[in-house]
Structures are given as C-alpha cells and as structure tokens.
Scaffold this active site. Structure first.
Site, PDB file in Angstrom:
ATOM      1  N   ILE A  11     -26.660 -12.799  33.290  1.00 35.62           N
ATOM      2  CA  ILE A  11     -26.850 -14.338  33.173  1.00 35.62           C
ATOM      3  C   ILE A  11     -27.138 -14.448  31.558  1.00 35.62           C
ATOM      4  O   ILE A  11     -28.282 -13.926  30.998  1.00 35.62           O
ATOM      5  CB  ILE A  11     -27.968 -15.091  33.930  1.00 35.62           C
ATOM      6  N   ASP A  64     -27.844 -13.389  21.152  1.00 33.47           N
ATOM      7  CA  ASP A  64     -27.476 -14.742  20.812  1.00 33.47           C
ATOM      8  C   ASP A  64     -26.090 -14.617  20.894  1.00 33.47           C
ATOM      9  O   ASP A  64     -25.118 -14.069  20.270  1.00 33.47           O
ATOM     10  CB  ASP A  64     -27.746 -14.937  19.170  1.00 33.47           C
ATOM     11  N   ASN A  91     -23.824 -19.250  31.101  1.00 34.59           N
ATOM     12  CA  ASN A  91     -24.708 -20.758  31.224  1.00 34.59           C
ATOM     13  C   ASN A  91     -25.341 -20.961  29.784  1.00 34.59           C
ATOM     14  O   ASN A  91     -25.331 -22.262  29.596  1.00 34.59           O
ATOM     15  CB  ASN A  91     -26.040 -20.165  31.918  1.00 34.59           C
ATOM     16  N   TYR A 157     -19.333 -32.490  21.812  1.00 27.28           N
ATOM     17  CA  TYR A 157     -19.884 -31.803  23.061  1.00 27.28           C
ATOM     18  C   TYR A 157     -18.945 -31.983  24.137  1.00 27.28           C
ATOM     19  O   TYR A 157     -18.699 -31.055  24.844  1.00 27.28           O
ATOM     20  CB  TYR A 157     -21.276 -32.551  23.507  1.00 27.28           C
ATOM     21  N   LYS A 161     -17.094 -28.728  26.189  1.00 26.50           N
ATOM     22  CA  LYS A 161     -16.971 -28.641  27.918  1.00 26.50           C
ATOM     23  C   LYS A 161     -15.526 -28.801  28.431  1.00 26.50           C
ATOM     24  O   LYS A 161     -15.133 -28.128  29.450  1.00 26.50           O
ATOM     25  CB  LYS A 161     -17.901 -29.653  28.695  1.00 26.50           C
ATOM     26  N   VAL A 190     -29.031 -33.404  34.483  1.00 27.45           N
ATOM     27  CA  VAL A 190     -29.966 -32.188  34.902  1.00 27.45           C
ATOM     28  C   VAL A 190     -31.296 -32.367  34.050  1.00 27.45           C
ATOM     29  O   VAL A 190     -31.063 -32.068  32.685  1.00 27.45           O
ATOM     30  CB  VAL A 190     -29.330 -30.832  34.801  1.00 27.45           C
TER      31      VAL A 190
HETATM   32  C1  8X3 Z   1     -24.849 -32.466  30.320  1.00 21.05           C
HETATM   33  C2  8X3 Z   1     -24.540 -33.544  30.994  1.00 21.05           C
HETATM   34  O1  8X3 Z   1     -23.943 -36.015  30.791  1.00 21.05           O
HETATM   35  O2  8X3 Z   1     -25.124 -35.181  29.121  1.00 21.05           O
HETATM   36  O3  8X3 Z   1     -23.853 -31.557  29.981  1.00 21.05           O
HETATM   37  O4  8X3 Z   1     -22.872 -34.700  29.106  1.00 21.05           O
HETATM   38  S1  8X3 Z   1     -23.969 -35.066  30.095  1.00 21.05           S
END
Ligand code: 8X3
Length: 255
Positions: A11, A64, A91, A157, A161, A190
């Site tokens: 992990i 890292d 993760n 971001y 993802k 979360v």
């Molecule tokens: C985190 C969820 O909605 O802030 O990955 O992108 S959000």
C-alpha cells in the site's frame, strides 16, 4: 469469496487517510502488509499498532512515489519473504489548490502530476513484473469522482484522476493474458487530510463537508477489500462511492 489470509498487500501513502484505513482493513482479514509513505516514523507507528492488534506481519518502507530510483531500489531490496506481492494498492495522491486555471499555481501541478500519475506508474512498473512472473496479481488504484467528471477550478487534479482511469483501463488490456486484475475505486467526498492539504486552510477544508456526512477512509477501505476478495473468476473493474447526500462532484444536498 477469496480469502485474503496470508496474502501480501503493498500500500502506498499508508501513513494516513484511505491508505491507512486500507492497511487496517486488510490486516483485519489476515493479510500481511508492505506499507509505504514518505513519513517513515508515522508508517512505523502504524505498523507497530497493526502487528499488535491483528498479529499479521508488516514491513515498512520509506517511499516518495515521485522518486523512481527510490522505488526501484526499495522494491528490489525487499527481503525474499516479501517479494511475492499479491495486491498493490496505489493510494498515494493529493490535490494542491483549487483556483481557476489562470490563477492556479503551477508548482501544485508538478506535485499532483508527479504523485498521482507518475508515482502510480513508477510503483506499478516496479511491482508488475513480479506479478507477471508469479502469474497472479491485483492492482487496485484509488481514483476519484474527479476521474469521472471534470469540475471548475480542478483542471489539473481532474486531469490526474482521469489519467488514473485511463491507465487502469489500458493496463487491464495489457495484462489480460497474465492473470492480473486491475481495478479502480473512485470516491467522492471523503473526510481525511485531503482538503487540508488541498487548501492549506483548516477552515476552508471544514467547509467542504459542511452540512452533510462525508465518507470516511474506512468506507473506501471496505470497497477495496470487497474488490480484492471476489471469487477468482470475478473482476471489479470500478466502484464509484459518493456520500449519501452527494449527487455528483459538484452537486450535494446540505442541511
Ligand atoms: C477527491 C474528491 O470531489 O474533491 O478525489 O475531487 S473531489
């Protein structure tokens, strides 16, 4: 259901949040863990607590994920009894800032791309050959609702993802003849240290979850364990988890 007892689970980012929850959840099922994070002291404390609570074996690595050389060295230096990694949970990841693209700080872009995308690639590239050789492995990526939708002030971001989603799908194709499973677990809100790191401001971070009950790291770990413990003929390609009062990345109902 496949037993996780005695399996070796690697992990990343295991010192806190979803990674730490996964460590506890897999240990509770009798798995042995290789847990890694940048913060060596914390990951060692987590390891000690898990050994005491669950009696499983835990090996720690200071890692890292942005540092390819460090990863290669750490994986090749694993003692023989730890080399047979069955499950990899990618993760480690983060968000930095939330501003309109033209106001955004490119330093945060480097950090997000290097950790969320390149880090995941490097770790997977170091561990996958052993899985192929042993003819078994399960790679579980921690994606995000941000990998399913783009939202304002989240260009980079969301891009990282979306990349995790693309990598998951391509890798599943590339390893289809190798008895390797590849899955992604994509979460919405979360409450971990995530928003504190993103905003660097506890007040702003609290506001993200105001008026609703967010998911916890343990909720996500439940899904990861579920995904890792299906019968051998089943692959969970993806799971998306949202808080009950969250309809999408940008639409929530708050009281
Ligand atoms: C985190 C969820 O909605 O802030 O990955 O992108 S959000």
């Amino acid at each position: 259901m496949e037993s996780l007892k005695g399996k070796i689970v690697f992990i990343t980012g295991a010192s806190s949040g979803i990674g730490k929850s996964c460590a506890y959840a897999f240990a509770a099922k009798g798995a042995n863990l290789v847990i890694s994070a940048r913060r060596e002291k914390i990951v060692e404390e987590v390891a000690k607590d898990i050994r005491e609570k669950f009696g499983v074996k835990v090996y720690t690595i200071k890692l890292d994920v942005r540092n390819r050389e460090e990863i290669t060295k750490a994986v090749s230096a694993l003692p023989d009894e730890w080399k047979g990694i069955d499950i990899l949970i990618n993760n480690a990841g983060l968000a930095r800032g939330m501003d309109k693209f033209y106001d955004d700080d490119p330093n945060g872009w480097d950090e997000m791309i290097d950790t969320n995308v390149k880090g995941l690639l490097f770790v997977t590239h170091a561990i996958l050959p052993g899985m192929i050789e042993r003819k078994f492995g399960h790679i579980i990526n921690i994606g995000s609702i941000a990998g399913r939708e783009a939202y304002p002030k989240g260009a980079v971001y969301c891009a990282t993802k979306h990349a995790v989603d693309a990598i998951t799908r391509s890798l599943r194709m590339d390893t289809i003849d190798k008895n390797i499973l590849v899955s992604t677990i994509d979460a919405g809100m979360v409450e971990t240290n995530f928003s504190n790191i993103r905003f660097g401001d506890p007040e702003k971070a609290k506001n993200v979850y105001k008026g609703l009950t967010p998911l916890t790291g343990d909720d996500i770990a439940d899904a990861v364990v579920f995904c890792a413990s299906r019968p051998a003929h089943v692959n969970i390609a993806e799971i998306t988890l949202l808080a009950a009062r969250q309809a999408s990345a940008t639409i929530s109902y708050r009281e």
